[in-house]
Design a protein around this motif. Structure first.
Motif, PDB file in Angstrom:
ATOM      1  N   UNK A  71      33.106  36.720  48.529  1.00 38.51           N
ATOM      2  CA  UNK A  71      33.854  37.626  49.405  1.00 38.51           C
ATOM      3  C   UNK A  71      35.350  37.331  49.382  1.00 38.51           C
ATOM      4  N   UNK A  72      35.721  36.059  49.461  1.00 33.18           N
ATOM      5  CA  UNK A  72      37.145  35.698  49.499  1.00 33.18           C
ATOM      6  C   UNK A  72      37.825  36.031  48.175  1.00 33.18           C
ATOM      7  N   UNK A  77      41.801  39.817  45.334  1.00 33.34           N
ATOM      8  CA  UNK A  77      42.134  40.753  44.255  1.00 33.34           C
ATOM      9  C   UNK A  77      42.382  42.149  44.830  1.00 33.34           C
ATOM     10  N   UNK A  78      41.520  42.574  45.747  1.00 28.25           N
ATOM     11  CA  UNK A  78      41.682  43.909  46.332  1.00 28.25           C
ATOM     12  C   UNK A  78      42.999  44.036  47.094  1.00 28.25           C
ATOM     13  N   UNK A  79      43.394  42.988  47.798  1.00 25.30           N
ATOM     14  CA  UNK A  79      44.667  43.017  48.528  1.00 25.30           C
ATOM     15  C   UNK A  79      45.844  43.084  47.554  1.00 25.30           C
ATOM     16  N   UNK A  80      45.735  42.360  46.447  1.00 30.24           N
ATOM     17  CA  UNK A  80      46.803  42.394  45.447  1.00 30.24           C
ATOM     18  C   UNK A  80      46.901  43.784  44.830  1.00 30.24           C
ATOM     19  N   UNK A 113      34.155  40.632  38.485  1.00 29.13           N
ATOM     20  CA  UNK A 113      34.494  41.869  39.190  1.00 29.13           C
ATOM     21  C   UNK A 113      35.972  41.946  39.529  1.00 29.13           C
ATOM     22  N   UNK A 114      36.591  40.812  39.828  1.00 29.71           N
ATOM     23  CA  UNK A 114      38.026  40.796  40.077  1.00 29.71           C
ATOM     24  C   UNK A 114      38.817  41.173  38.831  1.00 29.71           C
ATOM     25  N   UNK A 121      43.090  48.915  37.440  1.00 27.39           N
ATOM     26  CA  UNK A 121      44.446  49.228  37.933  1.00 27.39           C
ATOM     27  C   UNK A 121      45.405  49.428  36.760  1.00 27.39           C
ATOM     28  N   UNK A 122      45.346  48.530  35.777  1.00 26.54           N
ATOM     29  CA  UNK A 122      46.247  48.620  34.627  1.00 26.54           C
ATOM     30  C   UNK A 122      46.025  49.917  33.856  1.00 26.54           C
TER      31      UNK A 122
END
Length: 372
Positions: A71-72, A77-80, A113-114, A121-122
C-alpha cells in the motif's frame, strides 16, 4: 546544469546518490527533498516543478504486515504521478524497482505496478521514464535486518552475535557505488526505457558471503590484520564490514610494544596484501588531511609525539576525536566517506606512518577535500 531531485534521499541508496551528486556540483544541482512532501500536495508539487530529473527511491522494504509495504509503495508512486499531472511538468523520471518483481510477494508487486504506472504516465504525456530493475544492493552503512543480508551479517559479527543462514541461496549483488554510477549515467544520457534490467556484478551463495565476513572478523576485527583482498568485490565487502564497527569503542587501537635493553619494537601494519606505506613529520599545531575517500582503505599510526585524529561522516555533524601518543603507539583506520585529519597537539615533532591499499593515481585519486 540539470536540477536533480531524489525521493528517499535520506535512505541507504538515496544518501549515497545524494552525496555522490553533491561532489559533481559543477554538473548537477540538487533539489533537496523531505519525506513530509508526500503528505502535503502543495509542497510536493512545488518540489516537482523545480526538478529536471526525479529519481524515485522512496519506499518500504520490510514490515510485519506485507500489505502495508504494498500500500505505501504504490501510494507514493500515485502521489508522484498526480503531482506531475497537476503541474503539467515532464522531468525525466528514474524509478528504482527490484528483481523481486519476478516473485509473487507484495513488495515485488508494488514495484512492478509502480513501474507500470510511471510508464503509463510517460506514454500519455510524452515524458521520459527509466524503470531500473535492480538486483540485491549492498554497501557501507546499510541498515541491518532491512537493506540486505550483508548488512545484517556485518552488524551481527561486529556486535559479537552469531549469524544464522535461513536459506543458503545464490544471491545476485551490486555494490552501492556501482548502482549510483548506473543512475548517474542514466541522468547524463537522458535514458528512457520502461524496463531496464541492471546487471549484477557479483553472484555468491549466502554461505560464501558469511564465510568471507567471518574471515574479516577474525583477521581484522580481532587481530588488526588487513586481510587479502584479491578483487573488487572483496574490497567492497571489506569496506561494508568496516562501516559496521563502532569506531568510538574500537579506536585508537593500541599496538603491542616489545621492549628490551635495546629499545622497543612494534609491529605496525600486518598485511595479507600490498599497497603503499608513507611517513610524515608534522610541526606543532599543524593539521594534515581534511579529505575523504569513497573506496580506499587507510591507516594512520602515530609512532612519536602527540596527535588528535578527527573523523566526520560526510554530510553529517558528529565529529569523532581520537587522542594518540607515540608513548603508546596506536592507530586509527579511516572508514570510507569519513573526512579525516590529524593535528600535532604536542610541543615536538609528530611522526606518523600511513598505509593505504592502493598506489596514488593522479588521474583517479579518490580524494575529496572537506574540512572535518
Amino acid at each position: 546544469m540539470k536540477k536533480i531531485g531524489i525521493t528517499g534521499q535520506n535512505g541507504f541508496a538515496g544518501t549515497y546518490l545524494f552525496n555522490t551528486i553533491s561532489l559533481l556540483n559543477e554538473e548537477f544541482q540538487l533539489v533537496p527533498f523531505e519525506r513530509s512532501f508526500f503528505e502535503n500536495e502543495n509542497q510536493l508539487q512545488n518540489w516537482v516543478k523545480q526538478c529536471d530529473v526525479i529519481v524515485h527511491l522512496a519506499g518500504m522494504n520490510r514490515h510485519q504486515d506485507p500489505q502495508v509495504i504494498y500500500d505505501i509503495n504504490l501510494s507514493l508512486v500515485k502521489k508522484l504521478v498526480a503531482s506531475l499531472e497537476i503541474t503539467q511538468t515532464k522531468p525525466q523520471i528514474i524509478f528504482s524497482s527490484s528483481t523481486q518483481e519476478e516473485r509473487d510477494n507484495p513488495y515485488g508487486r508494488s514495484k512492478k505496478e509502480g513501474r507500470d504506472l510511471l510508464a503509463a504516465w510517460a506514454r500519455a504525456h510524452g515524458g521520459k521514464f527509466a524503470g531500473l530493475i535492480i538486483p540485491n544492493v549492498f554497501g557501507p552503512f546499510g541498515k541491518p535486518f532491512y537493506n540486505s543480508v550483508v548488512a545484517t551479517f556485518c552488524h551481527q559479527l561486529c556486535s559479537n552475535q552469531e549469524p544464522k543462514i535461513e536459506t543458503d541461496g545464490l544471491i545476485k549483488l551490486i555494490y552501492i557505488d556501482e548502482l549510483v554510477k548506473v543512475i548517474i549515467d542514466a541522468i547524463r544520457n537522458d535514458t528512457h526505457s520502461p524496463e531496464q534490467k541492471v546487471k549484477h556484478t557479483g553472484e555468491y551463495y549466502v554461505s560464501q558471503i558469511l564465510s568471507k565476513l567471518q574471515e574479516f572478523k577474525n583477521q581484522y576485527f580481532e587481530k588488526g590484520i588487513f586481510p587479502s583482498l584479491q578483487n573488487k568485490f572483496s574490497v567492497d565487502l571489506f569496506n561494508t564490514f568496516r562501516s559496521h564497527i563502532n569506531l568510538k569503542h574500537y579506536f585508537p587501537y593500541k599496538l603491542k610494544q616489545n621492549t628490551d635493553n635495546r629499545g622497543t619494537f612494534v609491529e605496525l601494519v600486518k598485511l595479507q596484501q600490498g599497497g603503499q606505506v608513507s611517513f610524515s613529520t608534522t610541526h606543532p599545531g599543524i593539521t594534515r588531511g581534511n579529505h575523504f575517500h569513497t573506496r580506499k582503505i587507510e591507516r594512520f599510526a602515530v609512532i612519536k609525539g602527540n596527535a588528535m585524529i578527527q573523523l566526520r561522516k560526510y554530510n553529517t555533524d558528529e565529529v569523532l576525536n581520537f587522542e594518540l601518543s607515540g608513548d603508546a603507539p596506536s592507530y586509527v583506520d579511516m572508514p570510507v566517506w569519513y573526512t579525516h585529519n590529524i593535528t600535532n597537539t604536542g610541543t615536538g615533532e609528530l611522526y606518523t606512518i600511513f598505509w593505504i591499499n592502493e598506489f596514488f593515481d593522479p588521474a583517479d585519486p579518490d580524494t575529496y577535500f572537506e574540512t572535518v
